[in-house]
Scaffold this motif. Structure first.
Motif, short mmCIF file in Angstrom:
data_model
loop_
_atom_site.label_atom_id
_atom_site.label_comp_id
_atom_site.label_asym_id
_atom_site.label_seq_id
_atom_site.Cartn_x
_atom_site.Cartn_y
_atom_site.Cartn_z
N SER A 68 0.87 -1.23 -0.15
CA SER A 68 0.02 -0.05 0.05
C SER A 68 0.94 1.17 0.06
O SER A 68 0.80 2.19 -0.71
CB SER A 68 -1.07 0.14 1.10
OG SER A 68 -1.73 1.20 1.38
N LEU A 69 2.08 1.20 0.79
CA LEU A 69 2.83 2.44 0.88
C LEU A 69 3.54 2.45 -0.67
O LEU A 69 3.72 3.50 -1.11
CB LEU A 69 3.86 2.38 1.92
CG LEU A 69 3.59 2.13 3.12
CD1 LEU A 69 4.62 1.71 4.09
CD2 LEU A 69 3.11 3.63 3.74
N LEU A 70 3.80 1.65 -1.21
CA LEU A 70 4.58 1.67 -2.59
C LEU A 70 3.36 2.13 -3.37
O LEU A 70 3.81 3.08 -4.32
CB LEU A 70 4.98 0.47 -2.95
CG LEU A 70 6.32 -0.09 -2.26
CD1 LEU A 70 6.56 -1.53 -2.70
CD2 LEU A 70 7.51 0.67 -2.43
N VAL A 71 2.10 1.71 -3.66
CA VAL A 71 1.11 2.04 -4.44
C VAL A 71 0.68 3.53 -4.24
O VAL A 71 0.61 4.35 -5.40
CB VAL A 71 -0.08 1.31 -4.30
CG1 VAL A 71 -1.29 1.76 -4.80
CG2 VAL A 71 0.04 -0.23 -4.73
N ASN A 72 0.77 3.92 -3.15
CA ASN A 72 0.69 5.41 -2.80
C ASN A 72 1.94 6.28 -3.10
O ASN A 72 1.90 7.47 -2.31
CB ASN A 72 0.10 5.58 -1.36
CG ASN A 72 -1.28 4.99 -1.23
OD1 ASN A 72 -1.92 5.31 -2.11
ND2 ASN A 72 -1.55 4.23 -0.31
#
Length: 101
Positions: free
Chosen positions: A7-11
């Motif tokens: 999720s951190l990477l996607v964001n």
């Protein structure tokens, strides 16, 4: 943890990603790679702030770092080998990691 890191990477929240993945005990075998990626990220951000990168160069550099981070997350989630247990398993895991670059 895997979902949170993805999720951190996607964001595009690489700063938090680096903090969280370094807290992960399973990532101990990847400390050098993670530190290297963090240094690359800091260099890209610095060069971008100084106007040394075009928008295209900046985006491409960040995407490359994101991709490499995602590969680390995938290797961590596989849990096939624990890279901290032996030199052989560390070499195997890291060689899988390096092949992707």
């Amino acid at each position: 943890m895997d979902t949170e890191l993805r999720s951190l990477l996607v964001n595009n929240n690489l700063i938090k990603f680096f903090d969280r993945v370094m807290e992960n005990n399973n990532a101990s075998g990847f400390r050098n790679e993670i530190t290297s990626l963090q240094q690359q990220y800091n260099r890209v951000e610095r060069e971008n702030l100084n106007g040394l990168l075009s928008t295209e160069q900046y985006g491409l550099s960040i995407n490359r770092i994101n991709y490499k981070c995602l590969k680390i997350v995938e290797l961590l989630s596989e849990e096939v080998v624990d890279p901290s247990t032996s030199a052989d398993s560390e070499a195997l895991t890291l060689s899988k990691f390096r092949v992707e670059f």
